[in-house]
Write a protein that holds these residues in place. Structure first.
Motif, mmCIF file in Angstrom:
data_model
loop_
_atom_site.group_PDB
_atom_site.id
_atom_site.type_symbol
_atom_site.label_atom_id
_atom_site.label_comp_id
_atom_site.label_asym_id
_atom_site.label_seq_id
_atom_site.Cartn_x
_atom_site.Cartn_y
_atom_site.Cartn_z
ATOM 1 N N GLU A 44 -2.126 1.879 12.472
ATOM 2 C CA GLU A 44 -2.408 0.943 13.564
ATOM 3 C C GLU A 44 -3.912 0.818 13.791
ATOM 4 O OE1 GLU A 44 1.699 1.139 16.195
ATOM 5 O OE2 GLU A 44 0.097 2.567 16.668
ATOM 6 N N LYS A 45 -4.657 1.901 13.633
ATOM 7 C CA LYS A 45 -6.119 1.838 13.736
ATOM 8 C C LYS A 45 -6.712 0.952 12.648
ATOM 9 C CE LYS A 45 -6.950 6.298 15.925
ATOM 10 N NZ LYS A 45 -7.494 7.659 15.745
ATOM 11 N N SER A 46 -6.000 0.845 11.540
ATOM 12 C CA SER A 46 -6.448 -0.005 10.429
ATOM 13 C C SER A 46 -5.998 -1.451 10.602
ATOM 14 C CB SER A 46 -5.923 0.539 9.103
ATOM 15 O OG SER A 46 -6.473 1.794 8.820
ATOM 16 N N LEU A 84 0.834 -1.193 0.000
ATOM 17 C CA LEU A 84 0.000 0.000 0.000
ATOM 18 C C LEU A 84 0.871 1.246 0.000
ATOM 19 C CD1 LEU A 84 -2.814 -0.807 2.584
ATOM 20 C CD2 LEU A 84 -2.674 -1.411 0.158
ATOM 21 N N GLY A 85 0.447 2.239 -0.729
ATOM 22 C CA GLY A 85 1.158 3.506 -0.793
ATOM 23 C C GLY A 85 0.254 4.605 -1.288
ATOM 24 N N PHE A 86 0.839 5.758 -1.512
ATOM 25 C CA PHE A 86 0.135 6.927 -2.042
ATOM 26 C C PHE A 86 -1.062 7.320 -1.170
ATOM 27 C CE2 PHE A 86 -2.333 9.037 -5.632
ATOM 28 C CZ PHE A 86 -1.583 10.193 -5.583
ATOM 29 N N MET A 87 -0.888 7.137 0.145
ATOM 30 C CA MET A 87 -1.962 7.465 1.083
ATOM 31 C C MET A 87 -1.953 8.960 1.373
ATOM 32 S SD MET A 87 -3.328 4.625 1.619
ATOM 33 C CE MET A 87 -3.322 3.010 2.300
ATOM 34 N N TYR A 88 -3.048 9.612 1.048
ATOM 35 C CA TYR A 88 -3.149 11.052 1.274
ATOM 36 C C TYR A 88 -4.596 11.413 1.557
ATOM 37 C CZ TYR A 88 -2.726 16.076 0.701
ATOM 38 O OH TYR A 88 -2.747 17.425 0.921
ATOM 39 N N VAL A 89 -4.757 12.329 2.506
ATOM 40 C CA VAL A 89 -6.064 12.911 2.799
ATOM 41 C C VAL A 89 -5.866 14.417 2.881
ATOM 42 C CG1 VAL A 89 -7.997 13.045 4.429
ATOM 43 C CG2 VAL A 89 -6.775 10.890 4.144
ATOM 44 N N LYS A 90 -6.719 15.164 2.213
ATOM 45 C CA LYS A 90 -6.643 16.624 2.322
ATOM 46 C C LYS A 90 -6.701 17.011 3.800
ATOM 47 C CE LYS A 90 -8.406 18.601 -1.918
ATOM 48 N NZ LYS A 90 -9.473 19.471 -2.465
ATOM 49 N N PRO A 91 -5.910 17.999 4.198
ATOM 50 C CA PRO A 91 -5.814 18.345 5.624
ATOM 51 C C PRO A 91 -7.156 18.579 6.326
ATOM 52 C CG PRO A 91 -4.129 19.502 4.386
ATOM 53 C CD PRO A 91 -5.001 18.792 3.374
ATOM 54 N N GLU A 92 -8.091 19.219 5.672
ATOM 55 C CA GLU A 92 -9.366 19.527 6.321
ATOM 56 C C GLU A 92 -10.250 18.301 6.563
ATOM 57 O OE1 GLU A 92 -9.885 20.841 1.908
ATOM 58 O OE2 GLU A 92 -8.265 20.651 3.366
ATOM 59 N N TYR A 93 -9.871 17.155 5.996
ATOM 60 C CA TYR A 93 -10.652 15.921 6.172
ATOM 61 C C TYR A 93 -9.929 14.881 7.028
ATOM 62 C CZ TYR A 93 -13.597 17.853 2.517
ATOM 63 O OH TYR A 93 -14.436 18.667 1.789
ATOM 64 N N ARG A 94 -8.771 15.218 7.554
ATOM 65 C CA ARG A 94 -8.001 14.251 8.342
ATOM 66 C C ARG A 94 -8.654 13.983 9.687
ATOM 67 N NH1 ARG A 94 -2.119 16.658 6.513
ATOM 68 N NH2 ARG A 94 -2.374 15.962 4.354
ATOM 69 N N SER A 114 1.636 10.442 13.505
ATOM 70 C CA SER A 114 0.213 10.512 13.150
ATOM 71 C C SER A 114 -0.132 9.462 12.103
ATOM 72 C CB SER A 114 -0.173 11.912 12.680
ATOM 73 O OG SER A 114 0.541 12.280 11.527
ATOM 74 N N ALA A 115 0.742 9.245 11.140
ATOM 75 C CA ALA A 115 0.493 8.209 10.127
ATOM 76 C C ALA A 115 0.554 6.825 10.764
ATOM 77 C CB ALA A 115 1.497 8.321 8.990
ATOM 78 N N ILE A 116 1.517 6.615 11.644
ATOM 79 C CA ILE A 116 1.625 5.312 12.310
ATOM 80 C C ILE A 116 0.352 5.008 13.084
ATOM 81 C CG2 ILE A 116 2.840 4.048 14.140
ATOM 82 C CD1 ILE A 116 5.425 5.500 13.154
#
Length: 154
Positions: A138-140, A88-98, A132-134
């Motif tokens: 981990e929640k996933s 898995l890669g290219f994980m991105y969420v626009k800041p206002e939706y994080r 924050s990504a870790i």
């Protein structure tokens, strides 16, 4: 979150995906002093979208793409139990939706695709200091597996 649609990315999404890639690089730059100065790219996004061994997904609200991720089939090492796995890669969420569980939903979508490919091993990489990504991974359900170490020889 309501009204989020998770779908396979298309070539029409490329302008937004290029912006997301730069967002990822900008976020990761403080964690990696070995990155070249801008402009750089991590991915050949057009190739990823068109590749049958890759699934690029996006999340959108009201026709606005707000998040992305990809799953790519990788050849396993000859000494592993699995012959292939999904990276898995290219994980991105626009800041206002994080912080709203979008990465978890993207991950679930990509895991479902992996199962359709009869692949049950899923891996990803994250910088050690990117707490924050870790936490999101981990929640996933991801667990830390191995640490890559490096040093600069002077």
């Amino acid at each position: 979150m309501k009204n989020i649609i998770y779908r396979v990315a298309t070539l029409k999404d490329l302008p937004t995906l290029y912006k997301f890639e730069q967002g990822i690089i900008s976020t990761e730059r403080p964690f990696d002093s070995t990155l070249k100065p801008d402009p750089i790219n991590y991915y050949d996004l057009k190739e990823l979208v068109l590749n049958d061994n890759v699934q690029v997904v996006v999340a959108e609200i009201n026709n606005e793409v707000i998040s992305s991720g990809h799953a790519k089939i990788i050849k396993g090492k000859p000494y592993h139990k699995h012959t292939d796995y999904v990276y898995l890669g290219f994980m991105y969420v626009k800041p206002e939706y994080r912080g709203q569980g979008i990465i978890k939903a993207i991950t679930e979508t990509l895991k479902a695709w992996a199962k359709q490919q009869n692949l049950l091993e899923v891996r990803l990489e994250v910088y050690n200091d990117n707490t924050s990504a870790i936490k999101a991974y981990e929640k996933s359900g991801f667990k830390k597996h191995m640490i890559e170490m490096r040093m600069q020889i002077e």
